[in-house]
Write an enzyme that holds these catalytic residues in place. Sequence first.
Site, PDB file in Angstrom:
ATOM      1  CB  ILE A   1      10.664   3.819   1.637  1.00  0.00           C
ATOM      2  CG1 ILE A   1      11.882   3.864   2.311  1.00  0.00           C
ATOM      3  CG2 ILE A   1      10.070   2.652   1.997  1.00  0.00           C
ATOM      4  CD1 ILE A   1      11.846   4.461   3.664  1.00  0.00           C
TER       5      ILE A   1
ATOM      6  CE  LYS B   1      -3.343  -2.121   3.224  1.00  0.00           C
ATOM      7  NZ  LYS B   1      -3.833  -2.340   4.486  1.00  0.00           N
TER       8      LYS B   1
ATOM      9  CG  ASP C   1      14.835  -0.774   4.966  1.00  0.00           C
ATOM     10  OD1 ASP C   1      15.833  -1.558   5.216  1.00  0.00           O
ATOM     11  OD2 ASP C   1      14.313  -0.260   5.840  1.00  0.00           O
TER      12      ASP C   1
HETATM   13  P1  IMP Z   1      12.808  -3.881   2.041  1.00  0.00           P
HETATM   14  O1  IMP Z   1      12.285  -5.051   1.406  1.00  0.00           O
HETATM   15  O2  IMP Z   1      13.479  -3.819   3.270  1.00  0.00           O
HETATM   16  O3  IMP Z   1      13.436  -2.930   0.925  1.00  0.00           O
HETATM   17  O4  IMP Z   1      11.306  -3.118   2.564  1.00  0.00           O
HETATM   18  C1  IMP Z   1      10.688  -2.238   1.652  1.00  0.00           C
HETATM   19  C2  IMP Z   1       9.116  -1.841   2.397  1.00  0.00           C
HETATM   20  O5  IMP Z   1       9.401  -1.712   3.823  1.00  0.00           O
HETATM   21  C3  IMP Z   1       8.864  -0.704   1.811  1.00  0.00           C
HETATM   22  O6  IMP Z   1       7.946  -0.738   0.589  1.00  0.00           O
HETATM   23  C4  IMP Z   1       7.975  -0.134   3.201  1.00  0.00           C
HETATM   24  O7  IMP Z   1       6.508  -0.697   2.971  1.00  0.00           O
HETATM   25  C5  IMP Z   1       8.891  -0.881   4.241  1.00  0.00           C
HETATM   26  N1  IMP Z   1       9.555   0.170   4.874  1.00  0.00           N
HETATM   27  C6  IMP Z   1      11.039   0.263   4.830  1.00  0.00           C
HETATM   28  N2  IMP Z   1      11.391   1.310   5.466  1.00  0.00           N
HETATM   29  C7  IMP Z   1      10.372   1.906   5.922  1.00  0.00           C
HETATM   30  C8  IMP Z   1      10.294   3.192   6.840  1.00  0.00           C
HETATM   31  O8  IMP Z   1      11.250   3.685   7.261  1.00  0.00           O
HETATM   32  N3  IMP Z   1       8.870   3.472   7.123  1.00  0.00           N
HETATM   33  C9  IMP Z   1       7.693   2.792   6.761  1.00  0.00           C
HETATM   34  N4  IMP Z   1       7.951   1.529   5.817  1.00  0.00           N
HETATM   35  C10 IMP Z   1       9.344   1.238   5.705  1.00  0.00           C
END
Ligand code: IMP
Length: 176
Positions: free
Chosen positions: A100, A42, A102
Site C-alpha cells: 500500500i 513487513k 498512502d
Molecule cells: P506512507 O509513508 O504514508 O505512504 O505509508 C506507507 C506505509 O504505511 C505502508 O507501507 C503501510 O505499512 C502503512 N499503511 C498505510 N496505509 C495503511 C493501511 O490502510 N493499513 C495498514 N497499513 C497502512
Amino acid sequence: MIDEIEEIVFDEIAIADTVRELGERISRDYEGKELVLICILKGAAIFTTDLARSISSPATLEFIQASSYGLTTSSSGNVIIKKDTETDLQDKHVLLVDTIIDTGKTMECLFKLLSARRPASLNVVVLLDKSCKRQVEVPIAYKGYDLPDKFVVGYGLDYGEHYRNLPYIAALKADG
Ligand code: IMP
Ligand code: MG
C-alpha cells in the site's frame, strides 16, 4: 470472518487475479532482463512472494525495512531504515514492492535511497494506492487498485502488528 472486521474490501480470488495480471505485465516489460524485487518489510512480505511467483522473468529477492508508523494508523513521515538490502544494486533492474502507498513518504525515502545506488532502472509496484492521501510525488509504474481513504488490514497489512495473515483485505470496525 472475525469480529473486528467491518467488510472485506478485496477477497482472496480478486487479489489473486490482480496479482497475476500485475505479474504478467511486469514479465512482458522486463522480458530478457533480470529483475531485483525489493520487498518492503513487513507489509509487502505476502504480496511480494505471490507477485514473485507470477513473474516469469528471472528475479532475485531483496528485503528492506523502513519504519514510520509505529502502532498508530497515521504517517509520521519520520522514516528510519531498520534493515537494508544485501546485494549491489548498481546496473540492476530494480522493482520496489509495497502492498500500500498512502502519503508516499516511505516510498519517496526508499526511492531516493535506492536511486543513489545507480540501478539500471528503478520502478515501483503497489497493490493498493490511497492516492487521495498522497503528500509527496512518487512515480508508480504498476498498481493493482485505487483505494479511498480507508484503513485496511490483511494480506500483509497490520494494525498494531495484528491481522497480517488474513488472506483477504478488509476494513476494520471503527471501535476495533
Ligand atoms: P506512507 O509513508 O504514508 O505512504 O505509508 C506507507 C506505509 O504505511 C505502508 O507501507 C503501510 O505499512 C502503512 N499503511 C498505510 N496505509 C495503511 C493501511 O490502510 N493499513 C495498514 N497499513 C497502512
Ligand atoms: Mg503497519
